[in-house]
Design a protein around this motif. Structure first.
Motif, PDB file in Angstrom:
ATOM      1  N   ALA A  29      38.960  27.996  32.958  1.00  0.00           N
ATOM      2  CA  ALA A  29      38.409  27.295  31.954  1.00  0.00           C
ATOM      3  C   ALA A  29      39.342  27.439  30.667  1.00  0.00           C
ATOM      4  O   ALA A  29      39.421  26.401  29.915  1.00  0.00           O
ATOM      5  CB  ALA A  29      36.861  28.074  31.311  1.00  0.00           C
ATOM      6  N   GLU A  30      39.811  28.553  30.335  1.00  0.00           N
ATOM      7  CA  GLU A  30      40.845  28.676  29.326  1.00  0.00           C
ATOM      8  C   GLU A  30      42.021  27.892  29.484  1.00  0.00           C
ATOM      9  O   GLU A  30      42.615  27.403  28.656  1.00  0.00           O
ATOM     10  CB  GLU A  30      41.310  30.380  29.079  1.00  0.00           C
ATOM     11  N   GLU A  35      34.826  36.206  38.085  1.00  0.00           N
ATOM     12  CA  GLU A  35      34.376  35.774  36.741  1.00  0.00           C
ATOM     13  C   GLU A  35      35.638  35.600  35.769  1.00  0.00           C
ATOM     14  O   GLU A  35      35.590  34.556  35.058  1.00  0.00           O
ATOM     15  CB  GLU A  35      33.476  36.756  36.189  1.00  0.00           C
ATOM     16  N   LYS A  36      36.511  36.529  36.003  1.00  0.00           N
ATOM     17  CA  LYS A  36      37.865  36.624  35.238  1.00  0.00           C
ATOM     18  C   LYS A  36      38.737  35.027  35.472  1.00  0.00           C
ATOM     19  O   LYS A  36      39.267  34.567  34.683  1.00  0.00           O
ATOM     20  CB  LYS A  36      38.667  37.619  35.535  1.00  0.00           C
ATOM     21  N   GLU A  37      38.798  34.881  36.862  1.00  0.00           N
ATOM     22  CA  GLU A  37      39.434  33.448  37.340  1.00  0.00           C
ATOM     23  C   GLU A  37      38.516  32.446  36.803  1.00  0.00           C
ATOM     24  O   GLU A  37      39.328  31.528  36.313  1.00  0.00           O
ATOM     25  CB  GLU A  37      39.447  33.562  39.039  1.00  0.00           C
ATOM     26  N   ARG A  38      37.311  32.445  36.790  1.00  0.00           N
ATOM     27  CA  ARG A  38      36.593  31.177  36.262  1.00  0.00           C
ATOM     28  C   ARG A  38      36.820  31.028  34.845  1.00  0.00           C
ATOM     29  O   ARG A  38      37.338  29.919  34.255  1.00  0.00           O
ATOM     30  CB  ARG A  38      35.033  31.357  36.527  1.00  0.00           C
ATOM     31  N   VAL A  39      36.948  32.421  34.137  1.00  0.00           N
ATOM     32  CA  VAL A  39      37.272  32.381  32.597  1.00  0.00           C
ATOM     33  C   VAL A  39      38.835  31.746  32.303  1.00  0.00           C
ATOM     34  O   VAL A  39      39.049  30.842  31.522  1.00  0.00           O
ATOM     35  CB  VAL A  39      37.004  33.548  32.195  1.00  0.00           C
ATOM     36  N   ARG A  40      39.594  32.351  33.536  1.00  0.00           N
ATOM     37  CA  ARG A  40      41.066  31.958  33.099  1.00  0.00           C
ATOM     38  C   ARG A  40      41.078  30.318  33.328  1.00  0.00           C
ATOM     39  O   ARG A  40      41.982  29.844  32.723  1.00  0.00           O
ATOM     40  CB  ARG A  40      41.976  32.572  34.134  1.00  0.00           C
ATOM     41  N   GLU A  80      33.623  40.381  39.436  1.00  0.00           N
ATOM     42  CA  GLU A  80      34.337  40.592  38.119  1.00  0.00           C
ATOM     43  C   GLU A  80      35.665  39.659  38.111  1.00  0.00           C
ATOM     44  O   GLU A  80      35.911  39.118  37.222  1.00  0.00           O
ATOM     45  CB  GLU A  80      34.837  41.835  38.008  1.00  0.00           C
TER      46      GLU A  80
END
Length: 511
Positions: free
Chosen positions: A312-313, A305-310, A302
């Motif tokens: 990407a953002e 995934e949050k780091e990847r989303v961050r 998780e």
């Protein structure tokens, strides 16, 4: 069985079904009688079932059983009958609590025929007088065992019952050889039927848990009234009888407490030695560790995934900012280009206005009028916007001198009127500011001179705007207010009146 309907048959309703009626039924029968009997005598269910079994056995045919005569029967002391083994006296030591009432009566009958004082006296045997003969022990035995309540009291303190509890050392070495027999013999005291089995090494967790739950909540019918030291019937008065009852109750409660401690010790020892419990704990520990590990892995995934989303953002935000900066840069360049074009157009139109007016000698005959008109023309160059200048220049290019003069004077008049309005607004604002200062004690830099909070950044921005747009600028204070609203980061919206008041306040403070 219902017959199959035929197509030609017709269905006819002869009578409607009557409504249900609630009636009272009197409880009768052997089971209800057994319940009433058990309730009135306050005996346990298991003991009642034993009685029913005995009664049913009495109704059946005679059973063959062997009597084992007490070897020391003739030497028993009648005065010490309470400490004797009643089953052994009647020749039933091998059956004990499993003996039926029919077997007890048959054994008593057989032993009476052999040991009755009249029989022995007829045979020439010397008989002790009164209750001193050992036959009294036989009488006490049948009196005790034929009465269900007294028999239960004696069975509770059965002298042959093994009350011992295995040690932990014995249990750990041979758990399934030691404890099953112990629990089996102690289950006879349970008020509930069908005590669960201790099971095997292959028993499931539910079976083991059910076994220990039963024994940790064990309900025993065992009582110790048979061991009462005093008999209340021998009391001489009511007070003595009450004292004896109190002593007996206390003694029974203490023995009952010791019995429950013994049962609890047995269960605790078995639980601590049970290899299945150890296995279940290890399995539970492994399961929890597995769940914990799974949670850690899930949390790690998780977080990833949050780091990847961050990331990407952040990348999307960076690209958007770069795009915005590029668009802003292009817009600034375009605005600068348009401003330069407008500036050149303004310069061109102003020069054209000056040239046109100069060609007409500023519409004046004398030098003084010429200089005054020249000042008015410069004022028009400063105050008029590009569209107004272009319109005026078009009139001057095509009109006569007189028409041109009228057009210029009209523009001069409008500009002067606008300037006068601004001066009047400044005077009114100054007067209002002075009135507010007098009412509020002079006003502070951070809050006075405008009615809204002013920080140091806004003050510096005001000073810059005042220097950037000097006196004579078209709608000067509106322009300054718009400039501040555009560049201020405080979020406060300033009006021309606020800007004038604060500017006057700064002038008085010497800024």
């Amino acid at each position: 069985m219902l017959l199959e309907a035929v197509d030609a048959d017709e269905t006819t309703v002869f009578q409607e079904v009557a409504a249900s009626v609630q009636v009272q039924v009197e409880p009768v029968g052997r089971w209800f009688e057994a319940y009433v009997k058990r309730r009135n005598r306050t005996v346990s269910t298991s003991f009642q079932e034993l009685e029913e079994e005995e009664e049913s056995s009495e109704e059946s045919d005679d059973e063959d059983f062997q009597l084992e005569e007490h070897p020391m029967l003739r030497t028993l002391d009648p005065k010490d009958w309470k400490n004797q083994d009643h089953y052994a006296v009647l020749g039933l030591p091998h059956l004990r609590y499993k003996a039926t009432q029919k077997q007890i009566k048959a054994a008593h009958k057989a032993i009476v025929l052999k040991h009755h004082p009249d029989k022995r006296k007829a045979a020439g045997e010397q008989i002790s007088e009164g209750d001193n003969d050992y036959f009294t022990c036989i009488t006490k035995a049948i009196e005790t065992l034929s009465d269900p309540v007294r028999r239960r009291a004696f069975d509770s303190v059965d002298p042959t019952f093994d009350n011992s509890v295995p040690s932990k050392g014995e249990g750990k070495e041979n758990f399934f050889q030691v404890f099953p027999a112990v629990f089996e013999r102690n289950s006879r005291w349970s008020t509930k039927k069908h005590a669960p089995s201790i099971g095997t090494t292959e028993s499931s967790f539910e079976e083991v848990d059910n076994f220990y739950s039963f024994w940790y909540n064990f309900d025993s019918w065992r009582e110790f009234s048979y061991l009462d030291e005093e008999e209340k019937d021998k009391a001489e008065c009511r007070d003595e009888r009450r004292w004896i009852e109190k002593q007996n109750r206390a003694s029974r409660a203490q023995r009952k407490k010791e019995e429950m401690i013994r049962i609890r010790t047995l269960v605790d020892t078995a639980y601590s030695c049970d290899p299945r419990i150890k296995r279940f704990k290890e399995e539970e520990k492994a399961r929890k560790e597995s769940e914990k590990k799974a949670k850690v892995e899930a949390k790690k995934k998780e977080q990833e995934e949050k780091e990847r989303v961050r990331q990407a953002e952040m990348e999307a935000a960076r690209l958007a900012k770069e795009k915005e900066d590029e668009e802003a840069k292009q817009a600034a360049q375009l605005a600068k280009k348009e401003k330069d074009i407008q500036k050149k157009a303004m310069k061109k139109e102003r020069q054209k206005l000056r040239t046109s007016c100069k060609n007409w000698n500023y519409f004046a005959d004398g030098e003084a009028e010429n200089v005054k008109m020249m000042e008015e023309v410069e004022k028009l160059c400063d105050r008029l916007e590009l569209a107004s200048l272009q319109s005026l220049n078009e009139i001057l290019a095509s009109a006569s001198k007189e028409d041109s003069k009228v057009a210029v004077e009209k523009q001069v008049q409008e500009v002067n009127v606008q300037l006068q309005r601004e001066r009047d607004a400044e005077v009114q604002a100054m007067q209002a500011s002075r009135g507010a200062e007098q009412a509020g004690g002079g006003g502070a830099v951070g809050g006075g001179g405008g009615g809204k909070g002013w920080n140091e950044e806004d003050l510096q921005l005001l000073i810059k705007a005042v220097n950037l747009f000097p006196a004579g600028t078209n709608a000067r204070w509106e322009v300054i207010a718009n400039y501040m609203n555009l560049h201020s980061t405080s979020g406060m919206k300033r009006t021309a009146k606020d800007v004038i008041n604060k500017a006057k306040s700064l002038q008085r403070l010497g800024k």
